[in-house]
Scaffold this motif. Structure first.
Motif, PDB file in Angstrom:
ATOM      1  N   THR A 111      -4.175   1.587  18.761  1.00 12.18           N
ATOM      2  CA  THR A 111      -4.953   0.667  19.618  1.00 12.18           C
ATOM      3  C   THR A 111      -4.673   1.022  21.081  1.00 12.18           C
ATOM      4  N   ALA A 112      -5.381   0.109  21.895  1.00 15.82           N
ATOM      5  CA  ALA A 112      -5.535   0.448  23.344  1.00 15.82           C
ATOM      6  C   ALA A 112      -4.297   0.111  23.891  1.00 15.82           C
ATOM      7  N   THR A 172       9.180   4.716  12.893  1.00 16.22           N
ATOM      8  CA  THR A 172       8.778   3.384  12.098  1.00 16.22           C
ATOM      9  C   THR A 172       7.481   3.182  12.997  1.00 16.22           C
ATOM     10  N   VAL A 173       6.143   3.402  12.055  1.00 12.85           N
ATOM     11  CA  VAL A 173       4.830   3.031  12.512  1.00 12.85           C
ATOM     12  C   VAL A 173       4.339   1.951  12.043  1.00 12.85           C
ATOM     13  N   ARG A 174       3.776   0.821  12.875  1.00 13.81           N
ATOM     14  CA  ARG A 174       3.175  -0.240  12.357  1.00 13.81           C
ATOM     15  C   ARG A 174       1.399  -0.160  12.666  1.00 13.81           C
ATOM     16  N   SER A 175       0.994  -0.613  11.440  1.00 17.27           N
ATOM     17  CA  SER A 175      -0.494  -0.893  11.548  1.00 17.27           C
ATOM     18  C   SER A 175      -1.013  -2.149  11.351  1.00 17.27           C
ATOM     19  N   ARG A 180      -6.858  -1.360  10.451  1.00 14.39           N
ATOM     20  CA  ARG A 180      -6.040   0.071   9.992  1.00 14.39           C
ATOM     21  C   ARG A 180      -5.643   0.883  11.261  1.00 14.39           C
ATOM     22  N   LYS A 181      -5.567   0.341  12.285  1.00 12.45           N
ATOM     23  CA  LYS A 181      -5.418   1.130  13.731  1.00 12.45           C
ATOM     24  C   LYS A 181      -3.759   1.099  13.722  1.00 12.45           C
ATOM     25  N   ILE A 182      -3.107   1.976  14.388  1.00 14.20           N
ATOM     26  CA  ILE A 182      -1.795   2.007  14.621  1.00 14.20           C
ATOM     27  C   ILE A 182      -1.447   1.202  15.789  1.00 14.20           C
TER      28      ILE A 182
END
Length: 189
Positions: A111-112, A172-175, A180-182
């Protein structure tokens, strides 16, 4: 009237049954074997790793000797998108990819808002914010985590070094489930 001697039988016509193949009847054991074989064929091979882990391998089907292992994926689940991103990003960084290639990957997958926060983190730490390191890992693995409230979490394990010298870091990666963007990357542990 002529009588037929008991030792002599009248001529018989050939049986039509001899011309037809014999019919086989399957008993209960054969039916059970057919059901078991069908069930075994439907179970995926345990030799393959879970999809999206970056380690899946396949075996060549019978009759196809020497066929190379296959890898697969899907754009569907968010954790697979995270795996696609980290796979491409690590490959690009390992090959000495350009800043333009990294920016294109980040524009597509992140995401931006996250891109802005990563730029600030990178200025403060003088390292890559996606990898949370100044170097390139030797391997990566993504595992699906919990989902809720329109978000999902994936755990990324980065491998550093090889053999006995190997170490790991975890992210830890959130989407966002809708896009479906990180949306966030943080060091875990």
């Amino acid at each position: 009237m002529t009588s037929i001697s008991p030792l002599r039988r009248p001529a018989q016509r050939p049986s039509r049954r001899l011309a037809r193949p014999a019919r086989r009847r399957f008993g209960p054991r054969a039916a059970l074997a057919a059901v078991v074989l069908a069930a075994v064929a439907a179970v995926p091979s345990s030799a393959s790793a879970a999809p999206g882990t970056g380690t899946e391998t396949g075996t060549a089907p019978a009759g196809e000797p020497g066929k190379a292992p296959a890898r697969s994926g899907s754009p569907g689940p968010a954790y697979e998108r995270v795996a696609h991103f980290y796979g491409a990003y690590v490959d690009m960084a390992d090959e000495g990819g350009s800043a333009q290639a990294a920016a294109e990957l980040r524009n597509f997958y992140l995401t931006a808002d996250l891109r802005d926060r990563l730029a600030g983190w990178e200025r403060r730490h003088d390292a890559d914010g996606v990898l949370r390191a100044a170097h390139v890992p030797t391997a990566w693995r993504v595992t699906a985590g919990d989902s809720g409230m329109g978000k999902t979490t994936s755990m990324v394990r980065l491998t550093w070094g090889t053999g006995e010298e190997r170490t790991y870091t975890y992210l830890t990666v959130r989407s966002d489930l809708a896009t479906r963007k990180i949306t966030d990357i943080e060091s875990a542990y």
